[in-house]
Structure formats: structure tokens, C-alpha cells
Design a protein around this motif. Structure first.
Motif, short mmCIF file in Angstrom:
data_model
loop_
_atom_site.label_atom_id
_atom_site.label_comp_id
_atom_site.label_asym_id
_atom_site.label_seq_id
_atom_site.Cartn_x
_atom_site.Cartn_y
_atom_site.Cartn_z
N GLY A 79 0.82 -1.21 0.00
CA GLY A 79 0.00 0.00 0.00
C GLY A 79 0.85 1.26 0.00
O GLY A 79 0.56 2.23 -0.72
N GLU A 80 1.91 1.26 0.81
CA GLU A 80 2.79 2.43 0.86
C GLU A 80 3.53 2.62 -0.46
O GLU A 80 3.68 3.74 -0.94
CB GLU A 80 3.79 2.28 2.00
CG GLU A 80 4.72 3.47 2.19
CD GLU A 80 3.98 4.74 2.53
OE1 GLU A 80 4.57 5.83 2.33
OE2 GLU A 80 2.81 4.67 3.00
N ILE A 81 3.98 1.50 -1.06
CA ILE A 81 4.64 1.59 -2.37
C ILE A 81 3.68 2.18 -3.40
O ILE A 81 4.06 3.04 -4.21
CB ILE A 81 5.14 0.20 -2.81
CG1 ILE A 81 6.29 -0.27 -1.91
CG2 ILE A 81 5.59 0.24 -4.27
CD1 ILE A 81 6.69 -1.71 -2.15
N GLU A 82 2.43 1.73 -3.37
CA GLU A 82 1.44 2.23 -4.33
C GLU A 82 1.19 3.72 -4.14
O GLU A 82 1.10 4.48 -5.11
CB GLU A 82 0.14 1.45 -4.17
CG GLU A 82 -0.93 1.83 -5.18
CD GLU A 82 -2.18 0.99 -5.04
OE1 GLU A 82 -3.09 1.14 -5.87
OE2 GLU A 82 -2.24 0.18 -4.08
N ARG A 83 1.10 4.17 -2.88
CA ARG A 83 0.85 5.58 -2.60
C ARG A 83 2.02 6.44 -3.07
O ARG A 83 1.83 7.50 -3.68
CB ARG A 83 0.59 5.79 -1.11
CG ARG A 83 -0.80 5.37 -0.66
CD ARG A 83 -1.09 5.82 0.76
NE ARG A 83 -0.27 5.08 1.72
CZ ARG A 83 -0.61 3.92 2.25
NH1 ARG A 83 -1.74 3.34 1.90
NH2 ARG A 83 0.18 3.31 3.12
N VAL A 84 3.24 6.00 -2.78
CA VAL A 84 4.42 6.78 -3.18
C VAL A 84 4.54 6.81 -4.71
O VAL A 84 4.83 7.86 -5.30
CB VAL A 84 5.70 6.20 -2.55
CG1 VAL A 84 6.94 6.86 -3.13
CG2 VAL A 84 5.66 6.38 -1.03
N ALA A 85 4.31 5.66 -5.35
CA ALA A 85 4.39 5.61 -6.82
C ALA A 85 3.35 6.54 -7.45
O ALA A 85 3.64 7.25 -8.41
CB ALA A 85 4.19 4.18 -7.30
N ALA A 86 2.12 6.54 -6.90
CA ALA A 86 1.08 7.42 -7.43
C ALA A 86 1.45 8.88 -7.27
O ALA A 86 1.23 9.71 -8.16
CB ALA A 86 -0.25 7.13 -6.73
N ARG A 87 2.04 9.22 -6.10
CA ARG A 87 2.45 10.61 -5.88
C ARG A 87 3.56 11.02 -6.84
O ARG A 87 3.54 12.12 -7.40
CB ARG A 87 2.90 10.80 -4.44
CG ARG A 87 3.40 12.21 -4.13
CD ARG A 87 3.73 12.37 -2.66
NE ARG A 87 4.72 11.42 -2.21
CZ ARG A 87 6.03 11.56 -2.41
NH1 ARG A 87 6.49 12.59 -3.10
NH2 ARG A 87 6.88 10.67 -1.94
#
Length: 299
Positions: A79-87
Motif C-alpha cells: 500500500g505504501e509503495i502504491e501511494r508513493v508511486a502514485a504521488r
């Protein structure tokens, strides 16, 4: 567990999908692989960990206590990887800014320079909004505008761009060169909004030029300068219009300014909604207009 002992990423992806969907088949659909491939990855993970992470039965899939602990960590990590990648992707995407101005300014001045502007500030997706009335500016809506007037304007943050003058122009085909030539020319009038105060009409210009005996009320009338300038380019008469808006047509030889007398105009301003003036994209657009309009030599 050291980083060198982390389970294989492919096995963790398969495990996360199975735990989340409680189904080998659904997990396989999510990852676009076969259920057999998912089963293989789970066996690989359990062999690597030396423990069971799933309890499997013909009808259900359930997490073991160890599997539940692992799933919470894996889900949080993904989830954190997905959030950082989206940002990061959002930061790289062009910022969208809507800018409003009159039909005349957009058509005569900005549209011919859009390619130059996009090359200079490719990180901004500029959306143009055409309006001959003053639009309300707000964050997330129409955020900026080019306005013509004395400024500053209430309710917005105003930045002066350049002063303007109003000058008579016509098609070179008319062959005008002397003031007396106006006796036999059509005087084109503009009756729209966004005109300087006092309005630079033919009676003022003739008084400035010392020219008498001309009916300054005669001639065709147009609701905005866009149509009036197009009529002048077509050879239908002489119009008094903004030097900024006429710059390209004069440079291209579509229009000429046969007389030296000019009238004072107002000024062009970049305005933006209160609260966005310090944003990087707004500052970049503002600076581009300052440079581009300042080069007209009218500041």
C-alpha cells in the motif's frame, strides 16, 4: 530478517492477492496468471519461510496466525509503495491550469504563441477559457486570466504586464498615407466590452490629429475587436485597435499603420485567484507572460 533474506517478491505478490481475495482463482485473475502458478508461488513462499501461511480446504482459503501477521506487513508495504508511486507519477504529470481571456486576446495574441509557450513550460497543461466578461477566479476552477484595464482588479492578485496604445490600421491595399485620405475611407467602429476609458474612438483620434470635416459616426460597427480587425485585414476600412493585438498582423504585412498619431490605451495584466499566487505552476505562467508581453516594447 535481513534484506538479503526477504522472500521473493513474486511469491509475496501471489500471497497478498490470495489473502486479500480468499481465493486462488480470484488471485490468479488479479495477477493475470493461472491458479497453478499462484499455488506454486505459495508453496515457494512457505518453503522459504519454513512455515505455513495458508490453510487450504476444498471450499475455503484461510490465513494461519503466522500468515495473518505476514499479510498485515505485506499489505501495508504494498500500500505504501502504491501511494508513493502514485504521488511520484502525479508530480511528473503536467499540472492543469485554466486561463481565461477575451476572444480577441486569445485569437490575436496567445494562440499564435501557444507552441512557443508549451515548449517553454511543457510541465503545465494550459486550458484556455474564452469570455468577454470578467470571470470569477477560484482555486480548482478558472484560476488565472489576462485582463485589460487600469488595474489592480478587486478580489484577485494582479500583476502588471504591459501598457498599451490604440492606433489606426488598415490593409496596405487601401494605399492610405495622408490624413486627408481618411476623407474617402470607411471608419470601422468597435462597440464591445474591454475598451479603454475614455474610449479611443474616431472623434478623439481626429481631434488629436487635428483633422476636421470627417463624419466620425459613419462606418460599419462590430461587437468586438476580433471581427473589426478581420474586417480591416479584408480591406473594408480603417480601425483603431490595441497595438498588442495588432502586433502579428503588422509584422506579417497584413495591416499597416499609416498615421503616427496614437491614443492612450489601458494595460494588460495577469491575474490569479487569491491563494494560488505562490504556486509554482501559476508563478511559471505569470513569468512567461511577463517576458513575452514585455518584449512588445510597451512596458
Amino acid at each position: 530478517m535481513s534484506r538479503s533474506r526477504l522472500p521473493p517478491l513474486s511469491a509475496l505478490r501471489a500471497f497478498e492477492a490470495v489473502a486479500r481475495r480468499a481465493s486462488f482463482k480470484a488471485a490468479a485473475e488479479d495477477l493475470s496468471v493461472t491458479p497453478t502458478a499462484i499455488s506454486h508461488q505459495i508453496k515457494l513462499l512457505e518453503a522459504y519461510m519454513g512455515l505455513r501461511v495458508l490453510d487450504r480446504s476444498p471450499r475455503a482459503v484461510a490465513l494461519t496466525p503466522q500468515g495473518k501477521a505476514l499479510y498485515e506487513a505485506v499489505a501495508a508495504g504494498f500500500g505504501e509503495i502504491e501511494r508513493v508511486a502514485a504521488r511520484l507519477l502525479a508530480d511528473m504529470a503536467p499540472r492543469t491550469v485554466t486561463l481565461s481571456s477575451t476572444t480577441a486576446f486569445l485569437s490575436h495574441w496567445l494562440v499564435p504563441r501557444l507552441d512557443t509557450m508549451r515548449r517553454a513550460i511543457p510541465m503545465i497543461d494550459l486550458r484556455l477559457h474564452t469570455s468577454n466578461i470578467t470571470e470569477d477566479l477560484r482555486p480548482g476552477g478558472i484560476e488565472a486570466a489576462i485582463r485589460y484595464g487600469r488595474g489592480p482588479f478587486p478580489g484577485v492578485v494582479t500583476t502588471f504586464l504591459c501598457a498599451d496604445v490604440m492606433m489606426p490600421v488598415c490593409s496596405p491595399r487601401l494605399g492610405l498615407s495622408l490624413l486627408d485620405d481618411l476623407q474617402h475611407a470607411n471608419l470601422i467602429h468597435i462597440e464591445g466590452l474591454n475598451r479603454p476609458t475614455p474610449e479611443p474612438d474616431w472623434s478623439q483620434w481626429c481631434a488629436r490629429a487635428g483633422l476636421a470635416g470627417i463624419n466620425t459616426n459613419a462606418g460599419p460597427r462590430f461587437p468586438d475587436s476580433l471581427l473589426a480587425v478581420q474586417a480591416a485585414i479584408a480591406g473594408q476600412g480603417v480601425v483603431i485597435a490595441s497595438r498588442v493585438l495588432l502586433a502579428d498582423a503588422l509584422a506579417a504585412g497584413l495591416l499597416v499603420a499609416p498615421f503616427s498619431e496614437q491614443l492612450a490605451g489601458d494595460a494588460y495584466h495577469f491575474v490569479c485567484a487569491v491563494g494560488v499566487e505562490m504556486r509554482a505552476d501559476i508563478a511559471t505562467i505569470r513569468e512567461w507572460f511577463q517576458t513575452a508581453l514585455g518584449s512588445n516594447g510597451l512596458t
